[in-house]
Enzyme design. Sequence first.
Site, PDB file in Angstrom:
ATOM      1  N   LEU A 514       0.826  -1.215   0.000  1.00 54.58           N
ATOM      2  CA  LEU A 514       0.000   0.000   0.000  1.00 54.58           C
ATOM      3  C   LEU A 514       0.851   1.252   0.000  1.00 54.58           C
ATOM      4  O   LEU A 514       0.435   2.312  -0.432  1.00 54.58           O
ATOM      5  CB  LEU A 514      -0.895   0.016   1.238  1.00 54.58           C
ATOM      6  N   GLY A 515       2.046   1.100   0.501  1.00 54.11           N
ATOM      7  CA  GLY A 515       2.927   2.267   0.543  1.00 54.11           C
ATOM      8  C   GLY A 515       4.175   1.901   1.293  1.00 54.11           C
ATOM      9  O   GLY A 515       4.241   0.858   1.943  1.00 54.11           O
ATOM     10  N   VAL A 522       3.971  -0.872   4.100  1.00 54.56           N
ATOM     11  CA  VAL A 522       2.621  -1.212   4.542  1.00 54.56           C
ATOM     12  C   VAL A 522       1.961  -2.108   3.500  1.00 54.56           C
ATOM     13  O   VAL A 522       2.047  -1.844   2.299  1.00 54.56           O
ATOM     14  CB  VAL A 522       1.778   0.060   4.751  1.00 54.56           C
ATOM     15  N   LYS A 538       1.829  -2.961   8.868  1.00 52.77           N
ATOM     16  CA  LYS A 538       3.055  -2.166   8.696  1.00 52.77           C
ATOM     17  C   LYS A 538       4.236  -2.990   9.206  1.00 52.77           C
ATOM     18  O   LYS A 538       4.301  -3.393  10.361  1.00 52.77           O
ATOM     19  CB  LYS A 538       2.965  -0.865   9.493  1.00 52.77           C
ATOM     20  N   ASP A 632       5.330  14.169  12.658  1.00 51.60           N
ATOM     21  CA  ASP A 632       5.333  14.056  11.196  1.00 51.60           C
ATOM     22  C   ASP A 632       3.930  14.253  10.638  1.00 51.60           C
ATOM     23  O   ASP A 632       3.468  13.480   9.811  1.00 51.60           O
ATOM     24  CB  ASP A 632       5.906  12.689  10.801  1.00 51.60           C
TER      25      ASP A 632
END
Length: 797
Positions: A514-515, A522, A538, A632
């Site tokens: 997903l990323g 992830v 994750k 973040d």
Amino acid sequence: MAFAILCKIIFALLILLPISTTAQTNLNITLGSSIVANRSNSTWLSPSGEFAFGFQQIVPGGYLLAIWFNNIPERTIVWSANRNNLAEEGSIIQLFQDGRFELNDPRGQRIWAANLVGPRVAYAAMLDTGNFVLASNTSRVVWQSFDEPTDTLLPGQTLNQGQDLVASFSETNYSSGRFLFAMQTDGNLVFYTRNFPMNDNIFAYNATQTVGSGYQVVFNQSGFIFLAARNGTILSFLSSDSTSSSQSYQRAILEYDGVLRHYVYPRFANSTNGRAMGWSVSNFLPSNICMRIRSNNGPGACGFNSFCSLGTDQRPNCGCPYGYSPVDPNDRMSGCKPSFIPQSCDRELNETGLFSFIEMLNTNWPDSDYDHFEPVNEDWCRQACLDDCFCAVAIYRSSSCWKKKFPLSNGRLDSSVGGKALIKIMSDNATANATSCNQQNRKDRSTLIIAGSTLLGSSVFINLLLLSSLLFFVCYNRRKPKILQPSTVLPGVNIRSFSFIELQEATNGFKEELGSGNCSTVYKGVLDNENRKLIAVKKLGKIAEIAEVEFMAEVSSISKTNHKNLVQLLGYCDEGQNKLLVYEFMSNGSLASFLFENSRPKWYTRVQIACAIARGLCYLHEECSTQIIHCDIKPQNVLLDESLIAKISDFGISKLLRPDQTRTTTCIRGTRGYVAPEWFRNMPITVKVDVYSFGILLLELICCRRSVQTDVENENEEILSYWAYDCYKDRTLKLLVADDEEAIYDIKQFEKLLMISLWCIQEDPSLRPNMKRVLNMLEGSVEVPIPPNPESFTIIS
Ligand SMILES: *[C@@H]1O[C@H](CO)[C@@H](O)[C@H](O)[C@H]1NC(C)=O
Ligand SMILES: *[C@@H]1O[C@H](CO)[C@@H](O)[C@H](O)[C@H]1NC(C)=O
Ligand SMILES: *[C@@H]1O[C@H](CO)[C@@H](O)[C@H](O)[C@H]1NC(C)=O
Ligand SMILES: *[C@@H]1O[C@H](CO)[C@@H](O)[C@H](O)[C@H]1NC(C)=O
Ligand SMILES: *[C@@H]1O[C@H](CO)[C@@H](O)[C@H](O)[C@H]1NC(C)=O
Ligand SMILES: *[C@@H]1O[C@H](CO)[C@@H](O)[C@H](O)[C@H]1NC(C)=O
Ligand SMILES: *[C@@H]1O[C@H](CO)[C@@H](O)[C@H](O)[C@H]1NC(C)=O
Ligand SMILES: *[C@@H]1O[C@H](CO)[C@@H](O)[C@H](O)[C@H]1NC(C)=O
Ligand SMILES: *[C@@H]1O[C@H](CO)[C@@H](O)[C@H](O)[C@H]1NC(C)=O
Ligand SMILES: *[C@@H]1O[C@H](CO)[C@@H](O)[C@H](O)[C@H]1NC(C)=O
Ligand SMILES: *[C@@H]1O[C@H](CO)[C@@H](O)[C@H](O)[C@H]1NC(C)=O
Ligand SMILES: CC(=O)N[C@H]1CO[C@H](CO)[C@@H](O)[C@@H]1O
């Protein structure tokens, strides 16, 4: 910030820019000659053209009669006549027929005159050494600029008994400042702090101890600077540079910060010796001014309540403690003032509970103490200062406790100091205690769902974790998580422990990514035995360094969070190297793609998303058992569920993802993302870094564009935060809103949100509201005051 520095440099260059061209070529300046202070920029040049004598415009309409290096772009000034009394336009410097040499204003009022003793002046000359002389018909020097130095010595010049150098007030203000370098008539060569604006000296911060023997400071053509005795014997070397003055321009200057620096500038590109073309420091004295100035009266090297620390460039930096701000943002040495109202001594008020401490290691304000206790422990020291309204700071070092009072002086931050300063500040939570952020939900839910139906089919769970370019994973929590034994089953925590095999199966062998970010990836997964519930897994990479204890402590603190605007942690896996976190799956992807990759979302939806993020942050900062600083916050880290409810992801793990223990500041220059300026500075990292990032995010939400966008027509629109303030200040909100008709219709609300975001992005963290207050302003229960310019806080450390 880098941009601001650039602006300053450009501004400084503009001030000092090309003058000359109309210089007289005849070398003797004859009686009757004159120069007028105006835009014609006429000068008298030395035969080689290396030095020029004339006027430099310092401020609009304010001219300095000066000598400067004329062959280098910097036009560095080495001498001036009227530093404390700038000449207005039309003033005139004239060598009269009778030999007088005077600077007069346009009405004929004398501003300055050369003090002439001896034979009558017959001519003047600008020499190639940088010395401007008035001479008799027999070429005897009657007056020379070398005898009246300001702050600079040049090769060939001497500083004789009774002469001194006085530092400028600041980098751009040439007035007499706060420091003095004196060749005393008793033979001692001494650095003093000046009792500005008086002319007397307060404190000697370095001396050669040559009473009776010292005679003059010599700067010879080979680049040596030394103190000599009357018979020529060298008593003490101050500096030397291996390049001779035939290869480089040189100067020694007592700079505004009190340091005498020997600067060198290569004359030719072929003689740089590896140096840059430009002034570079060859030597400086004293080696650490921060530690040397310690006087019973006077502010120290940086002003009252500030602290001085030597930067990596060996220059003293003046900083304000957290909770304090500069008295004069344009003058880094003006000292600092508390950004809060100091503790009242009125017993009836008893404000003890409103104050708390910020810790600074290796920091001290020697000589400001009024009380000393030992042996005591740190808690005792804290309480003693808290209970004492006179106590501004307590220093705790090896069982000793010193109480310090206002104004704090001689502040320094240096590894040799040791110990810990406890700086008493008013707690943020004490100032804004109006309404709790639990009192929410009045407007949002229903409308969100309505808006939700119209939107996007695209969204996959992309960008979940573009931890990407920004290198800031370090996040320090002042409240440390409780340490758990590795084997402990998390007490009172409602999350599952997964085996690695289970997660491998759930994600089909980690198939659908997903990323990913620097330190984690992830994957999408599905839990077969739980109604085929979708999950996001994750996988933390490169985490050999993560201590077992730390991982579990973080998992424990994340698992204790429970808020509808936070992505829910469902479970974790902790099998040796395999450390994974399992989250609920968010079907509408990240805010980044929602906002920037499709057509503009509805105004009202965007406003609701802003409120939701504020609520989530408020919870992290103020309501969980362990305070969590996200570190973040950005659109990639805000995810949207199927009803377009915004949820913050990736909180609580900043400590697990840090690549090393230090703040890394490379790669950031020039771009201004979501990162609060204190990351670049020697300042504590607090919840206010998230407030800053939220402010940027809020701007992006209301303007529906990225915070930095380079493909814009107008350059000043590149950085959203700058442009937004300009539009706010100039009352040109329409430019920001552009063609967003919904926002135009709701322009009052737009302006309010803009004002809130300008408060959030204040460079001075103490000016930023806390998230509770932000939320109150968003919800309308608190007025939004007029925001100051976010940039008004200068770079001081
Ligand atoms: C500067 O002053 C001189 C002498 O008064 C005059 O001739 C000249 O026109 C002035 N130049 C400008 C740009 O004002
Ligand atoms: C004098 O200098 C200013 C800026 O430094 C410049 O704008 C102006 O054109 C110069 N004048 C002349 C006559 O060269
Ligand atoms: C300058 O004037 C003095 C005295 O009038 C004279 O001796 C000298 O030669 C002159 N120098 C030049 C370079 O014209
Ligand atoms: C210099 O001037 C003085 C008068 O001031 C005069 O007596 C002398 O003769 C002059 N010398 C020369 C070399 O012109
Ligand atoms: C320079 O600083 C002095 C001392 O604070 C001040 O009086 C003066 O106005 C300043 N000059 C300029 C040009 O800013
Ligand atoms: C020169 O002066 C210094 C200091 O006064 C003295 O110590 C030294 O002996 C003298 N040297 C000579 C050669 O006279
Ligand atoms: C400058 O001083 C140094 C140190 O005394 C000496 O070695 C050098 O020859 C001097 N140079 C000149 C040009 O006098
Ligand atoms: C460097 O170049 C200059 C002319 O640009 C020349 O005069 C000089 O001798 C050169 N120096 C060296 C060390 O080559
Ligand atoms: C002030 O309040 C604190 C609690 O906030 C209490 O411990 C302390 O004794 C009080 N001090 C005085 C002087 O009443
Ligand atoms: C504010 O927070 C501090 C800890 O950061 C806490 O000790 C204090 O009790 C809080 N005060 C109020 C009024 O909530
Ligand atoms: C802040 O709110 C708490 C309760 O939420 C209350 O106990 C406290 O007295 C308040 N503090 C101030 C300074 O109003
Ligand atoms: C120029 C000068 O005074 N230098 C002295 C400054 O202080 C150091 C340390 O005391 C001396 O070594 C320098 O000679």
